[in-house]
Design an enzyme around this catalytic site. Structure first.
Site, mmCIF file in Angstrom:
data_model
loop_
_atom_site.group_PDB
_atom_site.id
_atom_site.type_symbol
_atom_site.label_atom_id
_atom_site.label_comp_id
_atom_site.label_asym_id
_atom_site.label_seq_id
_atom_site.Cartn_x
_atom_site.Cartn_y
_atom_site.Cartn_z
ATOM 1 N N ASP A 44 0.728 -1.035 -0.015
ATOM 2 C CA ASP A 44 -0.145 -0.002 -0.104
ATOM 3 C C ASP A 44 0.871 1.346 0.044
ATOM 4 O O ASP A 44 2.219 1.044 0.259
ATOM 5 C CB ASP A 44 -1.168 -0.089 0.928
ATOM 6 C CG ASP A 44 -0.506 -0.195 2.618
ATOM 7 O OD1 ASP A 44 0.445 0.781 2.851
ATOM 8 O OD2 ASP A 44 -0.986 -0.970 3.123
HETATM 9 N N1 URA Z 1 0.166 -5.310 4.855
HETATM 10 C C1 URA Z 1 -0.421 -4.089 4.893
HETATM 11 O O1 URA Z 1 -0.857 -3.623 5.605
HETATM 12 N N2 URA Z 1 0.172 -3.268 3.628
HETATM 13 C C2 URA Z 1 0.738 -3.885 2.832
HETATM 14 O O2 URA Z 1 1.056 -2.978 1.918
HETATM 15 C C3 URA Z 1 1.289 -5.321 2.781
HETATM 16 C C4 URA Z 1 0.646 -6.018 3.802
#
Ligand code: URA
Length: 234
Positions: free
Chosen positions: A102
């Site tokens: 993310d």
């Molecule tokens: N878990 C998350 O919260 N974000 C990511 O990008 C990957 C795993």
């Protein structure tokens, strides 16, 4: 060959995303709109958004990137944010990210034009271990991690058992190494939220045996033949 496999082989997208493109009426076979599951063979003219894709072989490319935070993992962003594509140096072909990290998360990201490998690595049944370093606000004990290890409910579905241990803790923050085998949306952050904890920093440090080590933020390097063979074998 199935139309979605053909599109994946051309590096257009994973098979799953190729299916979405077909459903969005973006793909034609010999001038007719393609349907899900249609087959194509040598001599057919396949086009995406009106651009004809050739049947010739393409060179497969594989990279590992240390994605910085503040960058999205999509090919383009409707909010005008920086994407991982903006970080690709000249000479890198039309690769796309395998799975997502993310916006606020940094660390190991694979980029490739090998749609089949991408499909296999991101398929929910693949259960490839992905390890993250999570910096959590405040103090945590090993016992606090038990619900996370055994499974917490996200959107009404329990997360799978996972490994988690504390690497460092003090009054201000706790660093946790956590290894999950799923790839649900914002999974690690939401797992900690479910026990009332806020993730301040999140970094993916490995996918299986493939480690991020040695790459600065924003940097990328080609995967070695050995690393590619390893990923193909997962
Ligand atoms: N878990 C998350 O919260 N974000 C990511 O990008 C990957 C795993």
């Amino acid at each position: 060959m199935r139309i979605n496999k053909f599109l994946a082989d051309k590096g257009v997208a994973s098979r799953r995303r190729a299916d979405e493109m077909i459903q969005a009426c973006r793909v034609t076979i010999n001038g007719e709109l393609a349907t899900l599951g249609a087959n194509v063979e040598e001599g057919d003219e396949v086009a995406l958004d009106g651009r004809v894709l050739s049947f010739e072989e393409k060179k497969l490319e594989y990279y590992i990137m240390n994605k910085p935070k503040g960058v999205v993992c999509t090919v383009s962003d409707d909010r005008g944010r920086k994407t991982v594509m903006d970080l690709l140096p000249e000479g890198v072909g039309r690769v796309f990210p395998v799975g997502r990290l993310d916006y606020a998360t940094e660390g190991l990201l694979i980029l490739t034009n090998d749609g089949d490998l991408s499909f296999r690595l991101t398929h929910p049944t693949s259960e490839i271990p992905k390890t993250y370093m999570a910096k959590i606000e405040g103090t945590l004990t090993e016992k606090d991690l038990n619900p996370i290890r055994s499974g917490v409910e996200l959107d009404g579905v329990l997360t799978k058992k996972c490994k988690a241990h504390i690497v460092e803790t003090n009054k201000a923050y706790t660093k946790v190494h956590i290894t999950i085998t799923e790839g649900r949306n914002r999974q690690v952050r939401r797992m900690f939220e479910s026990i009332g904890k806020n993730v301040q920093l999140l970094k993916r440090v490995s996918i299986g045996d493939l480690k991020l080590k040695g790459l600065d933020r924003g940097q990328l390097r080609p995967l070695t033949e050995r690393e590619v063979a390893y990923l193909q074998g997962l």
